[in-house]
Design a protein around this motif. Structure first.
Motif, PDB file in Angstrom:
ATOM      1  N   LEU A  78       0.811  -1.402   0.013  1.00 39.76           N
ATOM      2  CA  LEU A  78      -0.095  -0.040   0.012  1.00 39.76           C
ATOM      3  C   LEU A  78       1.104   1.427  -0.096  1.00 39.76           C
ATOM      4  O   LEU A  78       0.519   2.356  -0.659  1.00 39.76           O
ATOM      5  CB  LEU A  78      -1.040   0.056   1.386  1.00 39.76           C
ATOM      6  CG  LEU A  78      -1.916  -1.194   1.329  1.00 39.76           C
ATOM      7  CD1 LEU A  78      -2.805  -0.923   2.451  1.00 39.76           C
ATOM      8  CD2 LEU A  78      -3.008  -0.533   0.105  1.00 39.76           C
ATOM      9  N   ILE A  79       1.728   1.259   0.801  1.00 37.64           N
ATOM     10  CA  ILE A  79       3.042   2.339   0.803  1.00 37.64           C
ATOM     11  C   ILE A  79       3.551   2.580  -0.676  1.00 37.64           C
ATOM     12  O   ILE A  79       3.306   3.791  -1.070  1.00 37.64           O
ATOM     13  CB  ILE A  79       3.815   2.422   1.868  1.00 37.64           C
ATOM     14  CG1 ILE A  79       3.278   2.488   3.180  1.00 37.64           C
ATOM     15  CG2 ILE A  79       5.006   3.370   1.713  1.00 37.64           C
ATOM     16  CD1 ILE A  79       4.162   2.459   4.230  1.00 37.64           C
ATOM     17  N   ASN A  80       3.769   1.193  -1.364  1.00 35.95           N
ATOM     18  CA  ASN A  80       4.541   1.624  -2.578  1.00 35.95           C
ATOM     19  C   ASN A  80       3.669   2.143  -3.524  1.00 35.95           C
ATOM     20  O   ASN A  80       3.880   2.804  -4.268  1.00 35.95           O
ATOM     21  CB  ASN A  80       4.877   0.208  -2.900  1.00 35.95           C
ATOM     22  CG  ASN A  80       6.478  -0.078  -2.073  1.00 35.95           C
ATOM     23  OD1 ASN A  80       7.042   0.641  -1.628  1.00 35.95           O
ATOM     24  ND2 ASN A  80       6.751  -1.609  -1.946  1.00 35.95           N
ATOM     25  N   ALA A  81       2.402   1.609  -3.277  1.00 39.56           N
ATOM     26  CA  ALA A  81       1.389   2.049  -4.265  1.00 39.56           C
ATOM     27  C   ALA A  81       1.096   3.618  -4.216  1.00 39.56           C
ATOM     28  O   ALA A  81       0.941   4.273  -5.213  1.00 39.56           O
ATOM     29  CB  ALA A  81       0.032   1.375  -4.338  1.00 39.56           C
ATOM     30  N   GLY A  82       0.991   3.876  -3.140  1.00 37.56           N
ATOM     31  CA  GLY A  82       0.940   5.313  -2.876  1.00 37.56           C
ATOM     32  C   GLY A  82       1.930   6.349  -3.320  1.00 37.56           C
ATOM     33  O   GLY A  82       1.704   7.201  -3.964  1.00 37.56           O
ATOM     34  N   SER A  83       3.202   5.665  -3.167  1.00 37.94           N
ATOM     35  CA  SER A  83       4.412   6.617  -3.584  1.00 37.94           C
ATOM     36  C   SER A  83       4.509   6.421  -5.173  1.00 37.94           C
ATOM     37  O   SER A  83       4.995   7.565  -5.780  1.00 37.94           O
ATOM     38  CB  SER A  83       5.672   5.689  -2.964  1.00 37.94           C
ATOM     39  OG  SER A  83       5.924   4.568  -3.680  1.00 37.94           O
ATOM     40  N   GLN A  84       3.993   5.453  -5.735  1.00 37.18           N
ATOM     41  CA  GLN A  84       4.164   5.391  -7.210  1.00 37.18           C
ATOM     42  C   GLN A  84       3.004   6.443  -7.628  1.00 37.18           C
ATOM     43  O   GLN A  84       3.312   6.932  -8.691  1.00 37.18           O
ATOM     44  CB  GLN A  84       3.618   3.885  -7.772  1.00 37.18           C
ATOM     45  CG  GLN A  84       4.519   2.993  -7.315  1.00 37.18           C
ATOM     46  CD  GLN A  84       6.087   3.005  -7.761  1.00 37.18           C
ATOM     47  OE1 GLN A  84       6.276   3.263  -8.785  1.00 37.18           O
ATOM     48  NE2 GLN A  84       6.790   2.918  -6.877  1.00 37.18           N
ATOM     49  N   LEU A  85       1.935   6.314  -7.264  1.00 41.19           N
ATOM     50  CA  LEU A  85       0.863   7.169  -7.687  1.00 41.19           C
ATOM     51  C   LEU A  85       1.272   8.731  -7.569  1.00 41.19           C
ATOM     52  O   LEU A  85       1.227   9.591  -8.341  1.00 41.19           O
ATOM     53  CB  LEU A  85      -0.451   7.316  -6.893  1.00 41.19           C
ATOM     54  CG  LEU A  85      -1.627   7.824  -7.318  1.00 41.19           C
ATOM     55  CD1 LEU A  85      -1.969   7.734  -8.928  1.00 41.19           C
ATOM     56  CD2 LEU A  85      -2.715   7.532  -6.393  1.00 41.19           C
ATOM     57  N   PHE A  86       1.779   9.190  -6.375  1.00 41.40           N
ATOM     58  CA  PHE A  86       2.298  10.345  -6.183  1.00 41.40           C
ATOM     59  C   PHE A  86       3.599  10.742  -7.065  1.00 41.40           C
ATOM     60  O   PHE A  86       3.518  11.884  -7.549  1.00 41.40           O
ATOM     61  CB  PHE A  86       2.681  10.514  -4.577  1.00 41.40           C
ATOM     62  CG  PHE A  86       1.810  11.050  -3.782  1.00 41.40           C
ATOM     63  CD1 PHE A  86       1.726  12.157  -3.062  1.00 41.40           C
ATOM     64  CD2 PHE A  86       0.473  10.187  -3.423  1.00 41.40           C
ATOM     65  CE1 PHE A  86       0.820  12.739  -2.149  1.00 41.40           C
ATOM     66  CE2 PHE A  86      -0.495  10.393  -2.463  1.00 41.40           C
ATOM     67  CZ  PHE A  86      -0.435  11.516  -1.851  1.00 41.40           C
ATOM     68  N   SER A  87       4.293   9.777  -7.177  1.00 38.67           N
ATOM     69  CA  SER A  87       5.390  10.027  -8.260  1.00 38.67           C
ATOM     70  C   SER A  87       4.876  10.454  -9.657  1.00 38.67           C
ATOM     71  O   SER A  87       5.471  11.302 -10.162  1.00 38.67           O
ATOM     72  CB  SER A  87       6.350   8.920  -8.284  1.00 38.67           C
ATOM     73  OG  SER A  87       7.137   8.399  -7.061  1.00 38.67           O
ATOM     74  N   ILE A  88       3.944   9.724 -10.098  1.00 41.71           N
ATOM     75  CA  ILE A  88       3.318  10.045 -11.361  1.00 41.71           C
ATOM     76  C   ILE A  88       2.933  11.557 -11.577  1.00 41.71           C
ATOM     77  O   ILE A  88       3.188  12.183 -12.210  1.00 41.71           O
ATOM     78  CB  ILE A  88       2.515   8.998 -11.853  1.00 41.71           C
ATOM     79  CG1 ILE A  88       2.889   7.778 -12.194  1.00 41.71           C
ATOM     80  CG2 ILE A  88       1.619   9.515 -13.210  1.00 41.71           C
ATOM     81  CD1 ILE A  88       1.848   6.672 -12.441  1.00 41.71           C
ATOM     82  N   VAL A  89       2.179  11.935 -10.405  1.00 37.39           N
ATOM     83  CA  VAL A  89       1.634  13.174 -10.163  1.00 37.39           C
ATOM     84  C   VAL A  89       2.513  14.209 -10.100  1.00 37.39           C
ATOM     85  O   VAL A  89       2.615  15.384 -10.816  1.00 37.39           O
ATOM     86  CB  VAL A  89       0.623  13.418  -8.876  1.00 37.39           C
ATOM     87  CG1 VAL A  89       0.104  14.671  -8.676  1.00 37.39           C
ATOM     88  CG2 VAL A  89      -0.763  12.152  -9.314  1.00 37.39           C
ATOM     89  N   ILE A  90       3.774  13.849  -9.200  1.00 36.71           N
ATOM     90  CA  ILE A  90       4.884  15.095  -9.017  1.00 36.71           C
ATOM     91  C   ILE A  90       5.532  15.223 -10.181  1.00 36.71           C
ATOM     92  O   ILE A  90       5.902  16.333 -10.677  1.00 36.71           O
ATOM     93  CB  ILE A  90       5.530  14.785  -7.865  1.00 36.71           C
ATOM     94  CG1 ILE A  90       4.492  14.871  -6.564  1.00 36.71           C
ATOM     95  CG2 ILE A  90       6.602  15.585  -7.690  1.00 36.71           C
ATOM     96  CD1 ILE A  90       5.290  14.217  -5.252  1.00 36.71           C
ATOM     97  N   ILE A  91       5.889  14.088 -10.896  1.00 38.55           N
ATOM     98  CA  ILE A  91       6.793  14.227 -12.016  1.00 38.55           C
ATOM     99  C   ILE A  91       6.098  15.010 -13.309  1.00 38.55           C
ATOM    100  O   ILE A  91       6.434  15.747 -14.017  1.00 38.55           O
ATOM    101  CB  ILE A  91       7.153  12.796 -12.465  1.00 38.55           C
ATOM    102  CG1 ILE A  91       8.273  12.247 -11.696  1.00 38.55           C
ATOM    103  CG2 ILE A  91       7.911  12.981 -13.914  1.00 38.55           C
ATOM    104  CD1 ILE A  91       8.632  10.937 -11.813  1.00 38.55           C
ATOM    105  N   THR A  92       4.646  14.848 -13.452  1.00 34.80           N
ATOM    106  CA  THR A  92       4.138  15.290 -14.276  1.00 34.80           C
ATOM    107  C   THR A  92       3.903  16.750 -14.032  1.00 34.80           C
ATOM    108  O   THR A  92       3.981  17.749 -15.060  1.00 34.80           O
ATOM    109  CB  THR A  92       2.563  14.825 -14.553  1.00 34.80           C
ATOM    110  OG1 THR A  92       2.649  13.504 -14.727  1.00 34.80           O
ATOM    111  CG2 THR A  92       1.566  15.553 -15.431  1.00 34.80           C
ATOM    112  N   ILE A  93       3.746  17.161 -12.700  1.00 39.53           N
ATOM    113  CA  ILE A  93       3.508  18.657 -12.321  1.00 39.53           C
ATOM    114  C   ILE A  93       4.775  19.280 -12.586  1.00 39.53           C
ATOM    115  O   ILE A  93       4.973  20.487 -13.220  1.00 39.53           O
ATOM    116  CB  ILE A  93       3.117  18.775 -10.772  1.00 39.53           C
ATOM    117  CG1 ILE A  93       1.582  18.177 -10.685  1.00 39.53           C
ATOM    118  CG2 ILE A  93       3.492  20.452 -10.426  1.00 39.53           C
ATOM    119  CD1 ILE A  93       1.160  18.269  -9.309  1.00 39.53           C
ATOM    120  N   MET A  94       5.898  18.614 -12.323  1.00 40.90           N
ATOM    121  CA  MET A  94       7.273  19.148 -12.563  1.00 40.90           C
ATOM    122  C   MET A  94       7.756  19.393 -13.892  1.00 40.90           C
ATOM    123  O   MET A  94       7.971  20.417 -14.484  1.00 40.90           O
ATOM    124  CB  MET A  94       8.287  18.464 -11.886  1.00 40.90           C
ATOM    125  CG  MET A  94       8.372  18.299 -10.446  1.00 40.90           C
ATOM    126  SD  MET A  94       8.785  20.137  -9.392  1.00 40.90           S
ATOM    127  CE  MET A  94      10.262  20.289 -10.101  1.00 40.90           C
TER     128      MET A  94
END
Length: 496
Positions: A437-453
């Motif tokens: 669950l932690i890894n899934a959350g980090s993957q989702l946040f990574s996609i969002v943050i990289i897209t925003i950056m």
């Protein structure tokens, strides 16, 4: 020696697995057993083979992460050689995140039902197959084969990441679990990333002037003649082929080692908490799957875990973002330091490995999960602020090494703490579930943050992107203040 002053390493012959072991006997339990069965074996025992299992896991993890990150340092060469857009080259990395979100729950259930050995064989097998397909996709017309191979390797990442915390629980005593988790799920990951960032550009390099002549101008015909274009393409093919064959060989060896020497579990549990958890699992078939779904959904009723999952997702996503787009963050402010920016990322990765190992040892000694978690979060915020200020004011480039190294230390330490802390909150929930669950959350946040950056960079708002990083890291630090749960697994060990 393992197990204190009364422990000694011996060779045991066991009907299930003749492994080297280090005997640890709980004194009260041992007296009770000896009173009724003088010849009975101790119920708690650690085996020296646990280190072999951990080494195999680490080698597989290194190969998985080497496959993952290998395209990032040579993105410009990949876009030119395969004649694809940056979107597709970035997709070679992002497909790992996507596969994690798709396959998480089936693989976590598989891990809980069938254990470590099958999960590791499948993970190492998918990675070896993916690496082999990338060899077949080395030709400039076969990018689709490379993407398919990367997708298979991305599926393997789900198996390997979710198995790490369970391996520590199944094979290691409580005094070594955090260290084992740090080595398996943190140090090996960073080592694979470090190898990818360092080896790929060293092996697959290019004549920049010729590369620009071949692919660098899209509005008028290229400056390179057909002979020069073929010469450049053939050179990149040979270098990329050497690299892909090397990675495929490592992945195949890791798969073979897993088949031969990776055991599912030791004959006897290494800790009281593991013994109790093993005895609790008695249901099979559909009933077991039903219980799995209930316990997984029950994790979201644990307020501390939900808050911590948000914190961990933010911090781990920030670490992933820094690894993936460090060039995009720094280059607009220091355009003449392309090579040095690469060294900056490699240095941060190298120092983070030391931090992970140290954090695991300290955590095993102290069990101070809350204090260490809060410390590394605060340090991360301080480092990100310093990083942003030094970049925005465009001071001496080499001063960036200070916050970069400290940021690697802090975020790496957090990675070493996160999985064990989550297990403590959710015990006796299956270890793979909380980690997954932690890894899934980090993957989702990574996609969002990289897209925003990427968006901020595309509209030349790099400074806003830097403060966005500061703000979201500070948010994670603020939330972690309120996460102070009971250490359920530690409390069980203390009561015995």
């Amino acid at each position: 020696m393992d197990g204190g002053s009364n422990s000694q390493d011996v060779v045991l012959s066991h009907e299930k697995a003749p492994l080297l072991s280090s005997t640890k006997v709980d004194t009260a339990t041992d007296r009770s057993i000896q009173a009724t069965q003088p010849s009975a074996e101790p119920v708690i025992r650690t085996y020296l083979w646990r280190w072999i299992v951990l080494i195999i896991y680490s080698v597989v993890s290194i190969s998985v992460n080497l496959v993952w990150i290998s395209s990032a340092p040579i993105a410009d060469i990949m876009t030119c050689y395969y004649d694809v857009s940056v979107f597709w080259v970035n997709g070679l990395s992002e497909v790992y995140m996507l596969m994690y979100l798709i396959a998480l729950f089936p693989i976590v259930w598989l891990l809980d039902k069938y254990g470590l050995r099958l999960t590791m064989i499948l993970g190492a097998g998918f990675n070896a197959a993916g690496a082999a397909l990338k060899v077949a996709g080395t030709g400039s017309n076969y990018f689709w084969i490379t993407m398919f191979g990367q997708t298979l390797a991305g599926l393997s990442d789900v198996f390997i990441w979710t198995a790490g915390p369970l391996l520590s629980e199944v094979w290691f005593p409580s005094r070594e679990r955090a260290t084992a988790t740090a080595i398996g799920t943190a140090i090996s990951v960073q080592s694979g990333v470090l190898l990818g960032l360092g080896l790929t550009p060293f092996i697959v390099h290019s004549d920049l002037s010729l590369q620009f002549a071949v692919c660098g101008n899209t509005t008028i015909p290229p400056f390179a003649n057909p002979g020069e274009t073929k010469e450049w393409s053939d050179f990149i093919f040979s270098r990329l082929l050497y690299f892909n064959i090397g990675v495929a060989a490592l992945s195949l060896l890791a798969f073979i080692f897993t088949l031969i020497a990776f055991h599912n579990a030791p004959p006897t549990p290494p800790s009281i908490s593991r013994k109790l958890e093993s005895e609790h699992k008695q249901s099979t078939g559909f009933q077991q799957f039903k219980e799995f779904l209930i316990t997984t959904l029950g994790a979201f009723k644990n307020v501390h875990f939900v808050l911590y999952m948000i914190v961990a997702s933010i911090i781990l996503a920030m670490a992933c973002t820094m690894e993936s787009v460090i060039n995009e963050i720094v280059h607009p402010f220091f355009p003449d330091y392309d090579e040095q920016i690469g060294y900056l990322g490699i240095t941060a990765q190298a120092t983070s490995i030391v931090a992970m190992f140290a954090a695991g040892i300290v955590l095993d000694w102290t069990k101070a999960f809350y204090a260490m978690n809060l410390f590394v979060c605060v340090l991360s915020v301080v480092c990100v602020v310093a990083w942003a200020v030094l970049i925005l004011f465009q001071t001496n480039f080499y001063l960036l090494y200070i916050p970069a190294v400290l940021l690697g230390l802090s975020m790496a330490s957090f990675l070493a703490v996160a999985y064990e802390y989550a297990i403590e909150m959710t015990y006796p929930l299956p270890e793979g579930t909380s980690a997954g669950l932690i890894n899934a959350g980090s993957q989702l946040f990574s996609i969002v943050i990289i897209t925003i950056m990427s968006y901020f960079n595309s509209v030349h708002m790099e400074s806003v992107g830097l403060w966005f990083i500061v703000g979201i890291t500070a948010l994670g630090c603020l939330i972690t203040i309120f996460v102070k749960p009971k250490l359920r697994r530690v409390n069980i060990e203390k009561k015995q």
